[in-house]
Scaffold this motif. Structure first.
Motif, PDB file in Angstrom:
ATOM      1  N   ALA A 158     -18.723 -10.334 -16.516  1.00 22.26           N
ATOM      2  CA  ALA A 158     -18.677  -9.664 -15.398  1.00 22.26           C
ATOM      3  C   ALA A 158     -17.304  -9.829 -14.945  1.00 22.26           C
ATOM      4  N   PRO A 159     -16.281  -8.970 -15.008  1.00 26.59           N
ATOM      5  CA  PRO A 159     -14.915  -9.255 -14.277  1.00 26.59           C
ATOM      6  C   PRO A 159     -14.993  -8.940 -12.890  1.00 26.59           C
ATOM      7  N   GLY A 160     -14.013  -9.581 -12.394  1.00 22.90           N
ATOM      8  CA  GLY A 160     -14.043  -9.089 -10.826  1.00 22.90           C
ATOM      9  C   GLY A 160     -12.937  -8.108 -11.022  1.00 22.90           C
ATOM     10  N   MET A 161     -11.742  -8.122  -9.798  1.00 21.40           N
ATOM     11  CA  MET A 161     -10.541  -7.305 -10.133  1.00 21.40           C
ATOM     12  C   MET A 161      -9.660  -7.657 -11.105  1.00 21.40           C
ATOM     13  N   VAL A 162      -9.129  -6.683 -11.839  1.00 21.28           N
ATOM     14  CA  VAL A 162      -8.504  -6.942 -12.992  1.00 21.28           C
ATOM     15  C   VAL A 162      -7.215  -5.867 -13.025  1.00 21.28           C
ATOM     16  N   LEU A 163      -6.055  -6.415 -13.332  1.00 26.91           N
ATOM     17  CA  LEU A 163      -4.854  -5.436 -13.144  1.00 26.91           C
ATOM     18  C   LEU A 163      -4.736  -4.781 -14.486  1.00 26.91           C
ATOM     19  N   THR A 164      -5.249  -3.507 -14.398  1.00 26.15           N
ATOM     20  CA  THR A 164      -5.543  -2.555 -15.473  1.00 26.15           C
ATOM     21  C   THR A 164      -5.274  -1.221 -14.740  1.00 26.15           C
ATOM     22  N   PRO A 165      -5.108   0.027 -15.381  1.00 26.95           N
ATOM     23  CA  PRO A 165      -5.083   1.301 -14.876  1.00 26.95           C
ATOM     24  C   PRO A 165      -6.220   1.526 -14.230  1.00 26.95           C
ATOM     25  N   PHE A 166      -7.246   0.925 -14.121  1.00 28.47           N
ATOM     26  CA  PHE A 166      -8.469   1.198 -13.112  1.00 28.47           C
ATOM     27  C   PHE A 166      -7.961   0.758 -11.666  1.00 28.47           C
ATOM     28  N   ASN A 167      -7.192  -0.267 -11.501  1.00 31.79           N
ATOM     29  CA  ASN A 167      -6.610  -0.697 -10.071  1.00 31.79           C
ATOM     30  C   ASN A 167      -5.140  -0.379 -10.046  1.00 31.79           C
ATOM     31  N   GLN A 168      -4.817   0.866 -10.681  1.00 32.79           N
ATOM     32  CA  GLN A 168      -3.311   1.291 -10.552  1.00 32.79           C
ATOM     33  C   GLN A 168      -2.692   1.356  -9.183  1.00 32.79           C
ATOM     34  N   PRO A 169      -3.498   1.641  -8.004  1.00 31.82           N
ATOM     35  CA  PRO A 169      -2.718   1.744  -6.766  1.00 31.82           C
ATOM     36  C   PRO A 169      -2.270   0.317  -6.330  1.00 31.82           C
ATOM     37  N   ALA A 170      -3.020  -0.724  -6.606  1.00 29.89           N
ATOM     38  CA  ALA A 170      -2.746  -2.001  -6.251  1.00 29.89           C
ATOM     39  C   ALA A 170      -1.619  -2.635  -6.908  1.00 29.89           C
ATOM     40  N   ILE A 171      -1.547  -2.166  -8.374  1.00 29.46           N
ATOM     41  CA  ILE A 171      -0.462  -2.672  -9.328  1.00 29.46           C
ATOM     42  C   ILE A 171       0.861  -2.037  -8.706  1.00 29.46           C
ATOM     43  N   ASP A 172       0.665  -0.762  -7.922  1.00 35.75           N
ATOM     44  CA  ASP A 172       1.784  -0.168  -7.664  1.00 35.75           C
ATOM     45  C   ASP A 172       2.426  -0.698  -6.204  1.00 35.75           C
ATOM     46  N   ASP A 173       1.437  -0.928  -5.568  1.00 35.59           N
ATOM     47  CA  ASP A 173       1.849  -1.161  -3.996  1.00 35.59           C
ATOM     48  C   ASP A 173       1.367  -2.651  -3.603  1.00 35.59           C
ATOM     49  N   PRO A 174       2.418  -3.726  -3.519  1.00 38.68           N
ATOM     50  CA  PRO A 174       1.854  -4.877  -3.145  1.00 38.68           C
ATOM     51  C   PRO A 174       1.182  -5.152  -1.974  1.00 38.68           C
ATOM     52  N   GLU A 175       1.316  -4.274  -0.825  1.00 38.95           N
ATOM     53  CA  GLU A 175       0.370  -4.570   0.280  1.00 38.95           C
ATOM     54  C   GLU A 175      -0.788  -4.016   0.047  1.00 38.95           C
ATOM     55  N   ILE A 176      -1.180  -2.898  -0.891  1.00 34.86           N
ATOM     56  CA  ILE A 176      -2.607  -2.836  -1.192  1.00 34.86           C
ATOM     57  C   ILE A 176      -3.412  -3.826  -2.158  1.00 34.86           C
ATOM     58  N   LEU A 177      -2.471  -4.448  -3.145  1.00 33.26           N
ATOM     59  CA  LEU A 177      -2.805  -5.531  -3.792  1.00 33.26           C
ATOM     60  C   LEU A 177      -3.273  -6.673  -2.875  1.00 33.26           C
ATOM     61  N   LYS A 178      -2.318  -7.060  -1.936  1.00 28.71           N
ATOM     62  CA  LYS A 178      -2.486  -8.311  -0.980  1.00 28.71           C
ATOM     63  C   LYS A 178      -3.859  -8.066  -0.274  1.00 28.71           C
ATOM     64  N   GLU A 179      -4.149  -6.918   0.338  1.00 27.62           N
ATOM     65  CA  GLU A 179      -5.271  -6.519   0.867  1.00 27.62           C
ATOM     66  C   GLU A 179      -6.614  -6.604   0.132  1.00 27.62           C
ATOM     67  N   GLN A 180      -6.275  -6.063  -1.275  1.00 31.09           N
ATOM     68  CA  GLN A 180      -7.652  -6.275  -2.005  1.00 31.09           C
ATOM     69  C   GLN A 180      -7.922  -7.480  -2.670  1.00 31.09           C
ATOM     70  N   VAL A 181      -6.830  -8.570  -2.627  1.00 34.63           N
ATOM     71  CA  VAL A 181      -7.368  -9.947  -3.152  1.00 34.63           C
ATOM     72  C   VAL A 181      -7.872 -10.741  -2.076  1.00 34.63           C
ATOM     73  N   ALA A 182      -7.621 -10.319  -0.737  1.00 33.53           N
ATOM     74  CA  ALA A 182      -7.850 -11.343   0.219  1.00 33.53           C
ATOM     75  C   ALA A 182      -9.175 -11.980   0.325  1.00 33.53           C
TER      76      ALA A 182
END
Length: 229
Positions: A158-182
């Protein structure tokens, strides 16, 4: 340790991208003799995965698969048996019953279902996804009871958040990534290889007595869900 999967024949569904792509390649790197790569829509991605498997000196079979169709599932396993031999490892990322039961006709092997932390934790706006992952978790538990005497182990990752195309917006935008990993205690998302290392272990003989349970690979996310309430 290298070569932990020597002699194994693996089927990795949905292996055209993301975690399953990395898993198929990791299995080849760890010595699996043959890896079947299934295609749903992304033919180019599946071919890339198969080529990477072959770069490790292993055979790769490409097979179309729509897991909603039991006949297609049966055809997949017949084709793999004819081209490669009897499947000993199945990595399954779909919430339907038929795939596990076809693999369960073998007399020895491992089934690894890939679910999500959302098998336990609901998320607004993702009812279908959460329900599918919860169903796959219970499929794992049921199959573990049904297949134990056939020497087939069944387990969940059972993975949590993984940097794959499923989470492409977070890969592309550091601000989105920072918010989602908080809300993740480790304050970062996983790389696909961090999931595949667990898959290799669970598929190996070292994990023969791990059966019917879930391994969470989530940076502590599921432990943190009640914080701040």
């Amino acid at each position: 340790m290298a070569g932990r999967l020597e002699g194994e024949i693996a089927v990795v569904t949905g292996s055209d991208s993301g975690i399953r792509h990395a898993t198929a390649v990791a299995f080849a790197r760890e010595g699996a003799d043959d890896v079947a790569v299934t295609i749903h829509n992304d033919v180019e991605g599946a071919e890339r995965t198969a080529n990477e498997v072959r770069e490790h000196g292993r055979r790769a079979a490409l097979a179309p698969l729509d897991q909603r169709d039991p006949a297609r599932v049966g055809e997949l396993f017949r084709r793999v048996t004819e081209e490669l031999g009897t499947t000993t490892i199945l990595v399954n990322d779909a919430g339907i019953d038929s795939t596990g039961r076809h693999a369960g006709k073998n007399r020895q092997g491992t089934i690894i279902n890939v679910t999500s932390v959302h098998q336990e934790v609901p998320r607004a706006g993702a009812a279908g996804y959460c329900a599918a992952k919860g169903g796959l978790r219970n499929l794992t538990r049921c199959l573990s009871l049904e297949l134990a005497e056939s020497n087939i182990t069944v387990k969940n990752i059972a993975p949590g958040m993984v940097l794959t195309p499923f989470n492409q917006p977070a890969i592309d935008d550091p601000e989105i990534l920072k918010e989602q990993v908080a809300s993740i205690p480790q304050k970062r998302a996983a790389e696909p290889e961090e999931i595949t290392r667990v898959a290799v272990f669970l598929a190996s003989r070292e994990a023969d007595y791990i059966h019917g349970t879930t391994v969470y690979v989530d940076g502590g996310l599921i432990q943190n869900m009640g914080q701040g309430a």
